[in-house]
Write a protein that holds these residues in place. Sequence first.
Motif, mmCIF file in Angstrom:
data_model
loop_
_atom_site.group_PDB
_atom_site.id
_atom_site.type_symbol
_atom_site.label_atom_id
_atom_site.label_comp_id
_atom_site.label_asym_id
_atom_site.label_seq_id
_atom_site.Cartn_x
_atom_site.Cartn_y
_atom_site.Cartn_z
ATOM 1 N N UNK A 1 0.841 -1.187 0.000
ATOM 2 C CA UNK A 1 0.000 0.000 0.000
ATOM 3 C C UNK A 1 0.879 1.241 0.000
ATOM 4 N N UNK A 2 0.335 2.365 -0.457
ATOM 5 C CA UNK A 2 1.151 3.561 -0.698
ATOM 6 C C UNK A 2 1.987 3.964 0.520
ATOM 7 N N UNK A 3 1.384 3.996 1.704
ATOM 8 C CA UNK A 3 2.088 4.456 2.905
ATOM 9 C C UNK A 3 2.399 3.308 3.865
ATOM 10 N N UNK A 4 2.407 2.087 3.365
ATOM 11 C CA UNK A 4 2.640 0.937 4.246
ATOM 12 C C UNK A 4 4.081 0.885 4.729
ATOM 13 N N UNK B 1 -14.984 17.586 19.539
ATOM 14 C CA UNK B 1 -14.778 16.275 20.157
ATOM 15 C C UNK B 1 -13.716 15.488 19.404
ATOM 16 N N UNK B 2 -13.866 15.381 18.107
ATOM 17 C CA UNK B 2 -12.897 14.671 17.272
ATOM 18 C C UNK B 2 -12.741 15.414 15.948
ATOM 19 N N UNK B 3 -11.580 15.226 15.329
ATOM 20 C CA UNK B 3 -11.379 15.650 13.942
ATOM 21 C C UNK B 3 -10.904 14.434 13.170
ATOM 22 N N UNK B 4 -11.022 14.486 11.859
ATOM 23 C CA UNK B 4 -10.541 13.381 11.027
ATOM 24 C C UNK B 4 -10.041 13.959 9.713
ATOM 25 N N UNK B 5 -8.867 13.520 9.266
ATOM 26 C CA UNK B 5 -8.335 14.043 8.011
ATOM 27 C C UNK B 5 -8.796 13.195 6.829
ATOM 28 N N UNK B 6 -8.375 13.561 5.631
ATOM 29 C CA UNK B 6 -8.874 12.912 4.422
ATOM 30 C C UNK B 6 -8.450 11.450 4.315
ATOM 31 N N UNK B 7 -7.438 11.050 5.093
ATOM 32 C CA UNK B 7 -6.977 9.664 5.054
ATOM 33 C C UNK B 7 -7.439 8.853 6.257
ATOM 34 N N UNK C 1 8.900 7.111 16.459
ATOM 35 C CA UNK C 1 8.600 5.925 15.669
ATOM 36 C C UNK C 1 8.892 6.219 14.194
ATOM 37 N N UNK C 2 9.912 5.512 13.643
ATOM 38 C CA UNK C 2 10.293 5.665 12.236
ATOM 39 C C UNK C 2 9.721 4.522 11.416
ATOM 40 N N UNK C 3 9.304 4.834 10.183
ATOM 41 C CA UNK C 3 8.828 3.824 9.245
ATOM 42 C C UNK C 3 9.478 4.047 7.892
ATOM 43 N N UNK C 4 9.646 2.979 7.114
ATOM 44 C CA UNK C 4 10.148 3.096 5.740
ATOM 45 C C UNK C 4 8.982 2.927 4.783
ATOM 46 N N UNK C 5 8.804 3.895 3.865
ATOM 47 C CA UNK C 5 7.661 3.841 2.954
ATOM 48 C C UNK C 5 8.048 3.961 1.477
ATOM 49 N N UNK C 6 9.355 3.990 1.164
ATOM 50 C CA UNK C 6 9.815 3.960 -0.228
ATOM 51 C C UNK C 6 11.165 3.251 -0.286
ATOM 52 N N UNK C 7 11.434 2.660 -1.459
ATOM 53 C CA UNK C 7 12.706 2.003 -1.692
ATOM 54 C C UNK C 7 12.660 0.538 -1.335
ATOM 55 N N UNK D 1 9.205 7.874 7.289
ATOM 56 C CA UNK D 1 8.190 8.665 7.975
ATOM 57 C C UNK D 1 8.465 8.657 9.469
ATOM 58 N N UNK D 2 8.249 9.792 10.124
ATOM 59 C CA UNK D 2 8.447 9.920 11.569
ATOM 60 C C UNK D 2 7.164 10.401 12.236
ATOM 61 N N UNK D 3 6.799 9.721 13.327
ATOM 62 C CA UNK D 3 5.715 10.189 14.188
ATOM 63 C C UNK D 3 6.261 10.257 15.610
ATOM 64 N N UNK D 4 5.968 11.360 16.329
ATOM 65 C CA UNK D 4 6.392 11.486 17.719
ATOM 66 C C UNK D 4 5.161 11.570 18.618
ATOM 67 N N UNK D 5 5.334 11.113 19.863
ATOM 68 C CA UNK D 5 4.254 11.086 20.845
ATOM 69 C C UNK D 5 4.764 11.692 22.146
ATOM 70 N N UNK D 6 3.952 12.576 22.746
ATOM 71 C CA UNK D 6 4.398 13.192 23.996
ATOM 72 C C UNK D 6 4.016 12.328 25.202
ATOM 73 N N UNK D 7 4.412 12.758 26.401
ATOM 74 C CA UNK D 7 4.213 11.942 27.604
ATOM 75 C C UNK D 7 2.741 11.794 27.962
ATOM 76 N N UNK D 8 1.877 12.655 27.424
ATOM 77 C CA UNK D 8 0.451 12.558 27.696
ATOM 78 C C UNK D 8 -0.282 11.734 26.640
ATOM 79 N N UNK D 9 0.451 11.210 25.653
ATOM 80 C CA UNK D 9 -0.156 10.331 24.659
ATOM 81 C C UNK D 9 -0.608 11.003 23.382
ATOM 82 N N UNK D 10 -0.346 12.299 23.227
ATOM 83 C CA UNK D 10 -0.727 12.998 22.002
ATOM 84 C C UNK D 10 0.297 12.718 20.899
#
Length: 337
Positions: A67-70, A202-208, A280-286, A315-324
């Motif tokens: 998948x594209x972003x797998x 209450x919540x938001x949601x993006x196009x993906x 959290x790092x992920x590889x999504x190309x190559x 791809x990189x995602x970071x999470x703070x100590x409160x879980x955001x």
Amino acid sequence: MKSFLPVALILSFSIILPYSAILPEAAAFSIAQPENGSPHPSNKPVSVVLDMGLATGITKVRFYWYEEQEDMLKAFVEEKLAGIATAPPFGAKLRPPQAATGLYRLLAVAEQENRESGDEEWAVFDEVLLNIQPHGSLEEIDFQTDKPLKFGRAGAVRVYDQLDFLGKIIDLPVVGRYSDGATRSIRTAATGTTYHVNDESVITINENGQLRLVGNGAATVTVKNSGVERALDVLVEVNSEPNQLPVGDPGPTQTVYSGETVVLNGLKSYDPEGGSLQYSWEQIRGSKIALLDPDSAKARFFAPFVVEPRLFRFSLRVTDVQGADSVPVVVDIMVEP
């Protein structure tokens, strides 16, 4: 009278051009057909034609669907293998995965023998993005989750060990059931899905389909695709302590050379409130590489040996100590011979 550009200006043009525009035609091992971005029905094989370019000594080519972003680091390679070609010209007819829809990566990885450089691994590959169009009509949309979807105290009797916090991001599991009998993930915008939330306090949601917890209360997400519609109620009752969202920064684009140690540096990521972060790092190309320390601020890998410049994306995602969570951000690494 002929005029000439200064050498420095010519070099600056070379830097900003994509590597495929700099290399001479047919220099790179590449997927000549199908074309990048072309549409393909899910029930028909895709005819793949390869251009060997400068690559020599190829013994086989393995093909994979992603998948594209797998995240390739977590995917089971055996499950993604689409086929193997063992005889020149190494073309193939590949059937898309039955559950495919939207943008998928077709990755071709060549295996070579008799390399003069000894035991080093060579990365000879190419990939294209294809728009897989499902066979059959969409009959039903469903959510592979509890209904209603509950977070925090709304979701369990025990409340003190909950990991649900304001700012948390969840990939909403949205599937479609089609008339050909297949169940397909239709979460991303590339599949034609759109979202609407009736209360974005209450919540938001993006196009993906990435849902973020914003505040306590009840809201409804409405999903539409191909004229079919389904709604999901969401209940949020979590720690309402104000929390600013962390910001991920994977560093600038890098150009490196084969054999070098590459450092993916996320140290410029930050929590506006000064708290510590999880990474959290992920590889999504190559082609798939061995990424060291993917859960640290600085992940590393050894640049594979290549015969032409090749792109790797992370791809990189970071999470703070409160879980955001931060929104995932990407960085490109170009590996030169």
